[in-house]
Write an enzyme that holds these catalytic residues in place. Structure first.
Site, short mmCIF file in Angstrom:
data_model
loop_
_atom_site.label_atom_id
_atom_site.label_comp_id
_atom_site.label_asym_id
_atom_site.label_seq_id
_atom_site.Cartn_x
_atom_site.Cartn_y
_atom_site.Cartn_z
CG ASP A 295 -8.18 2.73 -10.06
OD1 ASP A 295 -7.24 2.79 -10.65
OD2 ASP A 295 -8.25 2.52 -9.14
CD GLU A 479 -2.47 9.45 -8.56
OE1 GLU A 479 -2.97 8.61 -8.35
OE2 GLU A 479 -3.32 10.53 -7.80
#
Length: 534
Positions: A295, A479
């Site tokens: 996403d 991340e």
């Protein structure tokens, strides 16, 4: 007067000359580092101009300037690496960092959480055992993140946390029928890429009762993903099930709700407002994109540059179906061990049928890749992505397919610092130039499984270099990363997060597998080299 002083005088004028000739004059950083100093300050390499003025050179200024003159940095990233390699910069690299593997070990306690009983009216969901969170804004356990985190926990001997997290996920399946995206009530309407079956491969549990409970949970999860099988019709979809034109069954991502996501409420309403489609359709596709874990990505967009064209529910993803095949094979194996012949036959047939459908609809032999299938166009998708490596990762690709995908990986997906997510630049975080830890592991494990050991090790080395360079610069595990510039990644609907569970896990697992790849402690080799990824 030395030639270096004369050169500096020419650049800074007669006022500097008068100052430099004063008997007790002490040269300032601008005096000593001339063009380099100007480039750093005018390029705003550091937000505060005083930062570099207070930096301490790590070797003789003449040696630094000689290297700078011989090989000037060609980009802002190169310049920053040059500075950090040659200077101790206050607030940036002035504190000694432990080696990467040691740093990861110190993070596990920071990211671990005890079993939780939420307070009344909280959005948190109770869990029975301790677990590990990703970090940053991600304060709860997440589904597919956890598999890659577990890889590192296994490498670092934390089997207690691995078993506890598996029990947490089994508990979620027993209570809700599936593993939600994350342990918040607003995530209950969707799941994430189904890695529970692969988590069980990491378990050392031998107790028969526990194993039977986990197999029952795995079968219940499979039933959740296949709940739409009875209502899916030819070339149509129902819930998470797609009936292909020949009647075979595959899966798609879907969310049971068609409203804005609680955690991205304003963003979703803005996206829907920018679309010509009914808002409920856009919300469903945004939610399904969140279920995919990607996403967001051009994989889900009809116009790669426009999030408002998202159509996730109209895409049959190759990675999801590879994971479903892996789930079916493990259920088959578990039922065989339990002596359940009807179950063994059913899941043998299901896995075989799924592999046949994937080969028919998703394998593109001329393009040497697996592709997503687009329902509306009845054609394979054009976006080249690292999802093509999932059939190798789960072990369902043939030797010929593996060889072909290895060539595609070298040609299109392999960046200087690791595997690109896609080859398109869209501003979405699951597109180029970003690379993500889970996709590096999927790639190198799939290539290794297929006998492409040299390429697998190359992927590992490039990714370790990226993680280490950014760690040396920032002191953090991130991340996502830009695998073309070997720096922090960007894009997406929220700021870059650090912590970071799956990056820690994959990095530890790579270092466990390839101990000779332990990265060095210098930024000198971090700057990208144009064209070296081919």
């Amino acid at each position: 007067m030395s030639s270096r002083v004369r050169r500096l005088c020419a650049g800074f004028g007669t006022s500097f000359l008068a100052f430099a000739l004063t008997a007790n004059a002490q040269p300032s950083p601008a005096d000593q580092f001339g063009d380099l100093f100007a480039a750093v300050q005018e390029g705003h390499v550091f937000e505060d101009g005083k930062t570099f003025a207070d930096a301490v050179p790590r070797r003789a200024p003449d040696a630094i300037m000689a290297e700078y003159a011989a090989k000037p940095p060609t980009s802002p990233t190169d310049l920053r690496y040059f500075v950090l390699d040659n200077f101790t910069v206050p607030g940036v690299n002035d504190k000694p960092l432990p080696p990467l593997r040691e740093h990861i070990r110190t993070l596990w306690p920071q990211l671990s959480r005890d079993a939780v009983t939420p307070p009344p009216a909280s959005s948190a969901i109770a869990l029975p055992s301790p677990y590990v969170v990703p970090g940053g804004r991600f304060r709860e356990i997440y589904y597919w993140d956890s598999y890659f985190t577990m890889l590192g926990l296994v490498a670092d001997g934390r089997d207690d946390l691995v078993e506890g997290m598996i029990d947490d996920f089994a508990s979620l399946i027993e209570r809700f029928g599936h593993i939600p995206n994350g342990t918040r009530t607003y995530y209950l309407s969707r799941s994430q890429p189904p890695f529970f079956a692969l988590m069980l491969d990491l378990s050392k549990q031998t107790d028969g009762t526990v194993r039977a409970r986990r197999l029952a949970a795995l079968r219940k999860e499979h039933a959740y993903w296949m709940a739409g099988e009875s209502c899916a019709r030819a070339a149509k979809a129902c819930e998470r099930v797609v009936r292909m034109p020949d009647g075979s069954v595959l899966n798609r991502y879907w969310d049971d709700r068609d409203t804005p996501r609680d955690e991205s409420f304003a963003e979703d309403r803005a996206t829907a407002k920018a679309s010509a489609r009914p808002a409920a359709e856009v919300y469903r596709d945004l939610r399904a994109g969140a279920e995919s874990g990607w996403d967001f990505s051009s994989r889900w967009l009809s116009d790669p540059q426009d999030l408002a064209t998202i159509r996730t529910t109209r895409v049959v993803p190759v990675d999801l179906n590879a994971l479903m095949w892996a789930m079916e094979k493990r259920i088959e194996k578990g039922c065989k061990q339990a002596g359940d012949q009807p179950c063994t036959r059913e899941f043998f047939q299901r896995a075989a049928a799924r592999k046949g459908a994937i080969d028919r609809y998703m394998w593109q032999s001329r393009q040497r890749r697996f592709a997503d299938w687009l329902l509306d166009e009845s054609t394979p998708g054009s976006v080249q992505s690292s999802a093509t490596l999932f059939p190798l990762f789960v072990g369902m690709a043939s030797p010929a397919q593996t060889t072909a995908i290895a060539a595609t990986t070298r040609r299109a997906l392999l960046g200087e610092g690791g595997i690109r997510t896609t080859i398109l630049r869209t501003g979405q975080q699951w597109d180029a130039p970003n690379g993500w830890a889970p996709l590096q592991w999927v790639a190198l494990e799939g290539l290794h499984r297929g006998g492409q050991d040299a390429l697998a090790k190359d992927v590992a080395a490039r990714w370790l270099g990226t993680v280490n360079c950014t760690y040396l610069e920032t002191g953090k595990m991130l991340e996502k990363y830009d695998v073309e510039e070997r720096r922090a990644g960007g894009g997406g609907e929220y700021p870059l997060q650090d912590g970071f569970g799956w990056t820690n896990g994959v990095t530890a697992a790579i270092l466990e597998r390839y101990p000779a790849l332990v990265p060095g402690t210098t930024l000198r080799t971090c700057a990208p080299t144009s064209g070296s990824e081919q």
